[in-house]
Design an enzyme around this catalytic site. Structure first.
Site, PDB file in Angstrom:
ATOM      1  N   LYS A  75      15.741  22.383 -11.027  1.00 18.47           N
ATOM      2  CA  LYS A  75      15.538  21.140 -11.161  1.00 18.47           C
ATOM      3  C   LYS A  75      16.335  20.358 -11.769  1.00 18.47           C
ATOM      4  CE  LYS A  75      11.761  20.882 -10.711  1.00 18.47           C
ATOM      5  NZ  LYS A  75      10.452  19.643 -10.324  1.00 18.47           N
ATOM      6  N   SER A  78      15.054  22.636 -16.183  1.00 14.70           N
ATOM      7  CA  SER A  78      13.881  23.387 -15.796  1.00 14.70           C
ATOM      8  C   SER A  78      14.859  24.501 -16.516  1.00 14.70           C
ATOM      9  CB  SER A  78      13.582  23.255 -14.372  1.00 14.70           C
ATOM     10  OG  SER A  78      12.455  24.505 -14.762  1.00 14.70           O
ATOM     11  N   GLU A 134       9.845   8.981 -17.142  1.00 15.96           N
ATOM     12  CA  GLU A 134       8.142   9.901 -17.160  1.00 15.96           C
ATOM     13  C   GLU A 134       8.000   9.190 -18.258  1.00 15.96           C
ATOM     14  OE1 GLU A 134       7.534  13.508 -15.998  1.00 15.96           O
ATOM     15  OE2 GLU A 134       8.624  13.550 -14.772  1.00 15.96           O
ATOM     16  N   HIS A 189       0.786  -1.163   0.106  1.00 18.15           N
ATOM     17  CA  HIS A 189      -0.106   0.083  -0.291  1.00 18.15           C
ATOM     18  C   HIS A 189       0.999   1.344   0.068  1.00 18.15           C
ATOM     19  CE1 HIS A 189      -3.047  -2.722   1.199  1.00 18.15           C
ATOM     20  NE2 HIS A 189      -2.225  -3.406   1.948  1.00 18.15           N
TER      21      HIS A 189
END
Ligand code: ARG
Length: 478
Positions: free
Chosen positions: A282, A276, A289, A155
């Site tokens: 970043k 970024s 992704e 979980h």
């Protein structure tokens, strides 16, 4: 004029000509198309359907076209409907009448089915090789960081400490199953439809066994109607791609989480991260992704083919032209994603100290404390309640289980069972240490040190066995 133009009086409408064409997507099948044509011509010559000289001229002409396609000098004519028309048309322009005899006893229906099957076999082999490379890197990572302890989750909550190597090997076995699915897709494609002609076979004395052998297929198809309209092997390939993409996506999800500030388990290498344009600090796991995102299109490819095939009457229907794009996309996408994943895993760095520290957090030792009591005679359900109550105590006191003194442990246990409280001794410390906990789960397939060492060996053996079947060219034999 199109190669089928004889019975037509009107010209082709420019829109429908383009709408009906598949040349753009077919181009990837050019080498397979030529291989199929060469085998067909050779067999026609051997059977005396055309002269040996014509067969030879056709084969040489096709070799010449093949070389030009490879060199990038072949000029594709947008007016050609598909790759079959383009190659045959060019052959006839180059060698004359002999070229016009190539299509004897053949239809584009068995031709395209042959091309796609040859292509699918090639793709499966390529994907299987990349699958092996990815699995090798997972084994390597597991071996390099064999003893590293991390939290295991259910979980997405801390559950029990596990070895990082165990976690990596979990993915290894998923990809091992993917290999078997790709191998199955290879075997499904390994059937020769050539000689089925348009739908019913032909009156020419074709030797279908000769083309089967020449093209390296395992066997000729049994039924000409089925042969020209079957695309099951593409479904098998796309399903194999879909499942493997799902596995990649799950791993990506973990890499993304692990590289977040909250987890801090890993740092992805610069070559697999992006920055970024506005936030200077970043470092984003874009490629993980992207792989996760590409799963959708591969599922889409599979769904599209399932829907396209549904309700098609026998035998060939033009709908079947729509079967190629998705398969080509799915195979390329999976290949690229596996390649990218191989690099990401190989180059990521681990923060072993963070993993270890986190593996104690969240009361991950609770099961082992309960087991400590149960092994000394307390019924497991009672032990579970004792430890549950101790966790409650810890939460209120803002402490971890490992922070409790022996006295505190006994006091918390006594609230539920004095008998349990009396059983705690100094050796409870090892039940509270995440490394000892992880090392001790040595049931076969468990996360214990010895069990994972054995698993690692089994993983290596499985990899060697699979690698042997691709390199020896014996994929179809199982
Ligand atoms: N371009 C077609 C395809 O990809 C080739 C077969 C065409 N056959 C036909 N009868 N129209 O399916």
């Amino acid at each position: 004029m199109a190669l089928w133009g004889g019975r037509f009086e009107g010209g082709v409408d420019a829109f429908t000509q383009e709408f009906g064409a598949s040349l753009e997507e077919d181009k990837v099948l050019a080498h397979q198309d030529i291989a199929g044509s060469k085998a067909h011509a050779k067999m026609l010559g051997q059977q005396g359907v055309i002269s040996q000289e014509d067969a030879q001229a056709i084969r040489e002409g096709l070799d010449e076209i093949d070389a030009r396609i490879t060199a990038g000098t072949f000029v594709w004519d947008v007016n050609d409907e598909d790759v079959h028309m383009a190659v045959e048309g060019e052959l006839t322009r180059a060698i004359g009448t002999a070229g016009a005899r190539l299509h004897t006893g053949r239809s584009r229906n068995d031709q395209v089915a042959t091309d796609i099957r040859l292509w699918a076999k090639d793709q499966c082999e390529k994907l299987m090789n990349q699958n092996l490379a990815l699995r090798q890197v997972l084994i390597q990572k597991a071996e390099d960081h064999f003893d590293v302890v991390m939290p295991g989750y259910t979980h997405l909550q801390h559950a029990q400490p596990v070895l990082f190597s165990h976690h990596m090997l979990a993915y290894y076995w998923m990809f091992t199953r993917d290999y078997a699915r790709l191998k199955y897709a290879y075997m499904a494609a390994d059937v020769n439809p050539l000689g089925s002609a348009a739908l019913a076979g032909t009156t020419y004395p074709l030797d279908r066994f000769a083309t089967t052998q020449e093209l390296g297929f395992k066997a000729p198809s049994h039924n000409s109607l089925d042969a020209v309209s079957d695309r099951d092997y593409l479904l098998d390939l796309e399903y194999a791609c879909s499942v493997s993409m799902m596995h990649l996506s799950r791993l990506c999800e973990e890499l993304i989480l692990w590289s977040s500030t909250e987890f801090g388990f890993i740092t992805m290498s610069d070559s697999f991260s992006t920055g970024s344009s506005i936030m200077p600090q970043k470092k984003n796991p874009d490629f993980a992704e992207l792989i996760r995102g590409k799963v959708g299109r591969v599922y889409g490819d599979l769904t599209q083919l399932l829907v396209t095939m549904k309700g098609l009457p026998l035998a060939y229907n033009k709908d079947l032209q729509e079967c190629k794009v998705g398969a080509i996309d799915a195979a390329k996408t999976l290949y690229d994603c596996m390649y990218c994943m191989e690099g990401m895993i190989a180059t990521m760095s681990l923060h072993e100290d963070v993993m270890l520290a986190q593996s104690a957090a969240g009361f991950t030792a609770a099961t082992d404390v309960a087991d400590y009591l149960a092994k000394r005679g307390i019924p497991f359900r009672v032990a579970h309640e004792v430890v549950g109550n101790t966790v409650l105590y810890c939460e209120k006191a803002g402490k971890g289980l490992e922070d409790l003194s022996l006295e505190e442990l006994k006091r918390a246990a006594a609230e539920v069972s004095q008998e349990a409280a009396d059983l705690y001794e100094a050796d409870i410390a090892s039940a509270l240490d995440p490394s000892s906990i992880a090392r001790a789960r040595n049931t076969y397939g468990g996360t214990g040190h010895d069990a994972v060492a054995q698993q690692l060996q089994e993983a290596k053996d499985a990899l060697a066995k699979d690698a042997g079947s691709v390199s020896s060219g014996r994929i179809g034999e199982c």
